[in-house]
Design a protein around this motif. Structure first.
Motif, PDB file in Angstrom:
ATOM      1  N   ILE A  95     -87.688 -42.458   9.809  1.00  0.00           N
ATOM      2  CA  ILE A  95     -87.128 -41.480  10.101  1.00  0.00           C
ATOM      3  C   ILE A  95     -88.187 -40.142   9.707  1.00  0.00           C
ATOM      4  CG2 ILE A  95     -85.640 -39.584   9.314  1.00  0.00           C
ATOM      5  CD1 ILE A  95     -83.327 -41.946   9.118  1.00  0.00           C
ATOM      6  N   SER A  96     -88.906 -40.684   8.645  1.00  0.00           N
ATOM      7  CA  SER A  96     -90.133 -39.447   8.366  1.00  0.00           C
ATOM      8  C   SER A  96     -91.107 -39.594   9.547  1.00  0.00           C
ATOM      9  CB  SER A  96     -90.722 -39.923   6.927  1.00  0.00           C
ATOM     10  OG  SER A  96     -91.658 -39.128   6.804  1.00  0.00           O
TER      11      SER A  96
ATOM     12  N   GLY B 151     -66.970 -35.254  17.741  1.00  0.00           N
ATOM     13  CA  GLY B 151     -66.613 -33.741  17.542  1.00  0.00           C
ATOM     14  C   GLY B 151     -67.796 -32.880  17.820  1.00  0.00           C
ATOM     15  N   GLY B 152     -68.879 -33.538  18.083  1.00  0.00           N
ATOM     16  CA  GLY B 152     -70.084 -32.714  18.379  1.00  0.00           C
ATOM     17  C   GLY B 152     -71.092 -32.537  17.393  1.00  0.00           C
ATOM     18  N   MET B 153     -70.838 -33.325  15.915  1.00  0.00           N
ATOM     19  CA  MET B 153     -71.969 -33.372  14.976  1.00  0.00           C
ATOM     20  C   MET B 153     -73.178 -33.923  15.462  1.00  0.00           C
ATOM     21  SD  MET B 153     -71.429 -34.300  11.090  1.00  0.00           S
ATOM     22  CE  MET B 153     -69.883 -33.491  10.796  1.00  0.00           C
ATOM     23  N   PRO B 154     -74.394 -33.408  15.213  1.00  0.00           N
ATOM     24  CA  PRO B 154     -75.574 -33.589  15.519  1.00  0.00           C
ATOM     25  C   PRO B 154     -75.667 -35.319  14.865  1.00  0.00           C
ATOM     26  CG  PRO B 154     -75.942 -31.698  14.892  1.00  0.00           C
ATOM     27  CD  PRO B 154     -74.811 -32.111  14.605  1.00  0.00           C
ATOM     28  N   LEU B 155     -76.305 -36.466  15.546  1.00  0.00           N
ATOM     29  CA  LEU B 155     -76.427 -37.542  15.169  1.00  0.00           C
ATOM     30  C   LEU B 155     -76.792 -37.851  13.688  1.00  0.00           C
ATOM     31  CD1 LEU B 155     -76.202 -40.666  15.558  1.00  0.00           C
ATOM     32  CD2 LEU B 155     -78.663 -40.766  16.483  1.00  0.00           C
ATOM     33  N   PHE B 156     -77.911 -37.022  13.273  1.00  0.00           N
ATOM     34  CA  PHE B 156     -78.248 -37.299  12.028  1.00  0.00           C
ATOM     35  C   PHE B 156     -77.452 -36.743  11.009  1.00  0.00           C
ATOM     36  CE2 PHE B 156     -80.712 -35.350   8.266  1.00  0.00           C
ATOM     37  CZ  PHE B 156     -81.535 -36.446   8.193  1.00  0.00           C
TER      38      PHE B 156
ATOM     39  N   PRO C 268     -76.346 -33.313   4.049  1.00  0.00           N
ATOM     40  CA  PRO C 268     -77.544 -32.649   4.303  1.00  0.00           C
ATOM     41  C   PRO C 268     -77.343 -31.140   4.555  1.00  0.00           C
ATOM     42  CG  PRO C 268     -76.659 -33.730   6.103  1.00  0.00           C
ATOM     43  CD  PRO C 268     -75.581 -34.060   5.040  1.00  0.00           C
ATOM     44  N   LYS C 269     -76.222 -30.631   4.262  1.00  0.00           N
ATOM     45  CA  LYS C 269     -76.069 -29.235   4.524  1.00  0.00           C
ATOM     46  C   LYS C 269     -75.957 -28.551   3.148  1.00  0.00           C
ATOM     47  CE  LYS C 269     -76.537 -29.121   8.626  1.00  0.00           C
ATOM     48  NZ  LYS C 269     -77.461 -28.222   9.480  1.00  0.00           N
ATOM     49  N   ASN C 270     -76.353 -27.235   2.705  1.00  0.00           N
ATOM     50  CA  ASN C 270     -76.247 -26.717   1.603  1.00  0.00           C
ATOM     51  C   ASN C 270     -74.863 -26.636   1.488  1.00  0.00           C
ATOM     52  OD1 ASN C 270     -78.679 -26.372   0.399  1.00  0.00           O
ATOM     53  ND2 ASN C 270     -79.448 -24.684   2.050  1.00  0.00           N
TER      54      ASN C 270
END
Lengths: 483, 483
Positions: B27-28, B203-208, B225-227
């Motif tokens: 991924i990096s 629902g439209g959430m990005p794959l990552f 991965p979100k604050n």
């Protein structure tokens, strides 16, 4: 269930309660305060109610032993009845506007809790303040006989542990007459109270206030005739005198009895007493370390206030010399936890009791040991005596019920619109029979602003906590009422 | 204690851990972020350490069964070792400045706690965020095998209860090879994760982000991965999808297995599952009632946020869609208590576990019943099966140790200068493997500002809580190391 037995016992207790109102009545006459009529009416109603119960019920013969079920029902109902009739002097006084406040104050008194709904204490009639102190003192007498004579007989909450431990002053059968040994402990209780009055007078406290404070120290009650409680005096002498007597009140009374009979090492030889005194020392030092510098600039002051708050909460007395909610986190956590630990079994203090904490610790250690040596058989011992497994089970059940009651009551109180810290603090303070809690029922506030339903709930918590949980909860088990 | 056995198992696990770092490394490389070298170095160190352990230790033969003591030491040491080596990618990354923060984040991951010290999550390298999610997912796999295969064999904390209850997927002997039945549950776990990813993508959430969230939902981990955690999306669809999968993750995995084998009523027939689902419904309704009007003006919103917080805390996931510290008292009290209850035994959730709460309730009821009928012999039954007394004893011991650990850790944390509410909240959140707590470690804050010693303490709490207390505490009993 032979209801006439129960009615007769309650009737007799009400007569005594009525007679005890003579004391505040005399004080009212002396000070010419406004509570005179309140006491006369209350006395009349209480005595008449007692007489009616006695007349309607059959005479108790000495060969009529009360059985266990009847004993439980009697204890729970008697304490409730006394709470109700003891509330009358408050209810009839102008200081109180509704019955629940009067009932709350009365139950808080008789259970030696010390939570108050009175907002202007010094403005109240002196006789009423004396009554407030007296009912705590009478409640303390009730607890001594309850915890050292009645509950061991009923086999409640692992307290029967003390049946074997206390050699002399515990009777094997609960007769309708109070045993002589309970009377010896009462004399001890009275003498301690008297000595405390003398000590307080010696420091210059007025007679009325010295009496009120002594009457509420020995039962670990904590009502004070001053708004600011002991903080009013700001005197190191008074603080330490009261700390000393709170500690004495938090020790198993049968140990005092043993001491007087010449067993000078009784305190040291008793595991619970060692634990209780050790806990006071360790926690006082921790709180001193915590508040020295952050709240008090002198180490002497830090130690003085630390020892007072720790002893006051741990013995479940609830006197205040400062607002511990302004202490740093460590001190608050320690005091909050002290609310649950409580004093010694067989003392007038409340809470879970040190003996149960010790038993629980040893129970856990045994479980760990069992994992290491699965086939080992090892007993839990306290004071070199094996604690039978059924007693341990009862103790673990008690602790679980205590926590369960705390959780359930906190949810109910919060559902009435009380914030989380206040709900946790108020419920912990009432089940443990302490007095002040946390949040908006802290040591400088009181319980007046709580919702009415909340006051009923907390009064119930005080009763359940005071009567060692099982005694009251069992009345709500349908099985209890069968056949 | 045959240390070479333990070393070999840990060595093998480290090799797997090192191999699992390939995923974030890829991924990096894909995102060209700054964590590439960090993963290469970490992988190298971890694999070399694993190889050294394997080379130095002897080969395990299939007839070499590990004994109970060795099993306990292996579990505790393996989880610690993995925590340490799993911390390396954080430690080498520029986002972390010291080892304790990296270790805290790693242990919080592998124990599926979800408490974080990262203050700027979205600013971090994506591969590092993926690693954070992956270690929770791997931790969840570890817990499934731990709670359904290893702990029943070790006889820890009354969990052996499930040995009899789960008919098929539990092996009788723990062999150095993982049993086939554990693999079946892992497949199930993987499939659930995959389905959740698909739902979130739908629902439209990005794959990552969908992958990261699914990887932390199934282990009831709660890293995001979100604050702002799930609040970021403010979408009823995502909320309910995640609620659904949190509930599935909080149910005993052997019940899922039974369902798949055609036992359609498995959830309903299991006492614990009924209790768990019932609790979610009741508490959600209570919190909805409490926050409707006071916080949310629409009943739909109130229900949506109530169900999410209740499920998130009760399953010990710890995702947030709002700041529950702004809720009224009742909701806060409920959520605080949920932290202790936890999810089902045999699930990936933490806390005391519903099964133990049920057993404790029945234990208390039996004590009350015994007072009424002292000579009665009655057994505690769950799912129509008698729970042996030694299992009950173990459960009560577990609950007492849990509370004792909570009390002791709260005192220690407060002694480091943390306020009372934060101390209670942080410790409850870490022992219960939840994530967010109360006070200054609430759902919108994090654990970064806590003192260094406090982070070590809380990391230890996570490990002890995750490994069902007994497994770790027993290592501190001197008796364990004798002979």
């Amino acid at each position: 269930m032979r209801w006439h037995f129960i009615a007769r016992i309650i009737g007799i207790l009400l007569i005594f309660l009525g007679l005890s109102m003579i004391a505040p009545l005399l004080i009212s006459l002396h000070y010419h305060d406004l509570a005179r009529d309140s006491f006369i009416r209350s006395m009349g109603i209480t005595m008449v109610a007692g007489l009616i119960l006695i007349i309607l019920s059959k005479k108790l013969r000495s060969d009529n032993y009360i059985n266990q079920k009847e004993g439980m029902a009697t204890v729970a109902l008697a304490w409730t009845a006394i709470g109700i009739f003891g509330a009358l002097p408050f209810y009839f006084a102008p200081e109180f506007t509704n019955f629940i406040d009067a009932f709350f104050e009365s139950v808080s008194g008789f259970t030696t809790t010390g939570s108050s709904v009175m907002t202007n204490i010094e403005g109240a009639a002196k006789s009423l303040l004396f009554w407030r102190s007296l009912i705590q003192w009478l409640g303390g007498m009730g607890i001594i006989v309850l915890s050292l004579a009645i509950l061991p007989f009923l086999g409640v909450g692992g307290i029967q542990l003390y049946k074997a431990e206390v050699p002399s002053p515990v009777p094997d059968k609960l007769t309708p007459r109070l045993s002589d040994s309970a009377k010896i402990l009462w004399v001890l209780y009275g003498v301690f109270t008297l000595i405390e009055i003398i000590f307080l007078l010696g420091g210059g406290m007025p007679l009325f206030e010295a009496t009120c404070h002594a009457l509420t120290t020995m039962p670990t009650g904590g009502f004070s005739p001053k708004n600011a409680s002991i903080a009013q005096y700001n005197s190191a002498y008074f603080d330490y005198v009261i700390v000393l007597f709170m500690i004495l009140a938090g020790i198993n009374f049968s140990l005092h009895y043993q001491m007087l009979r010449g067993k000078t090492l009784a305190f040291w030889e008793d595991t619970e007493c060692r634990f209780f005194l050790g806990l006071i020392i360790v926690l006082t030092l921790l709180v001193t370390w915590d508040i020295y510098g952050s709240v008090y600039t002198s180490i002497k002051d830090a130690f003085r206030f630390a020892s007072f708050q720790v002893v006051s909460i741990l013995t479940t007395t609830g006197f205040a010399t400062t607002d511990y909610e302004k202490f740093p986190g460590l001190s608050q956590v320690i005091l909050f936890i002290c609310m649950f630990i409580g004093a010694s079994a067989g003392s007038t203090g409340g809470g879970m009791k040190c003996a149960r904490i010790i038993a629980c610790y040893k129970y856990c250690y045994r479980e760990l040991f069992k994992i290491i040596h699965p086939r080992s058989i090892n007993h839990v011992k306290i004071n070199n005596m094996v604690i039978p497994d059924e007693v341990l089970r009862s103790i673990m059940g008690f602790l679980a019920l205590y926590v369960g009651l705390f959780v359930l009551s906190s949810i109910l109180l919060a559902a009435m619109g009380v914030d989380m810290m206040t709900a946790f603090g108020a419920v912990a303070a009432c089940i443990g029979n302490i007095g002040p809690g946390f949040g908006s029922v802290g040591p400088t506030e009181n319980f007046a602003q709580l919702p009415i339903m909340g006051k009923w709930l907390l009064a119930l918590c005080m009763l359940i906590g005071r009567l060692e949980i099982y005694t009251v909860i069992i009345l709500f088990v349908p099985e209890f009422w069968k056949k």
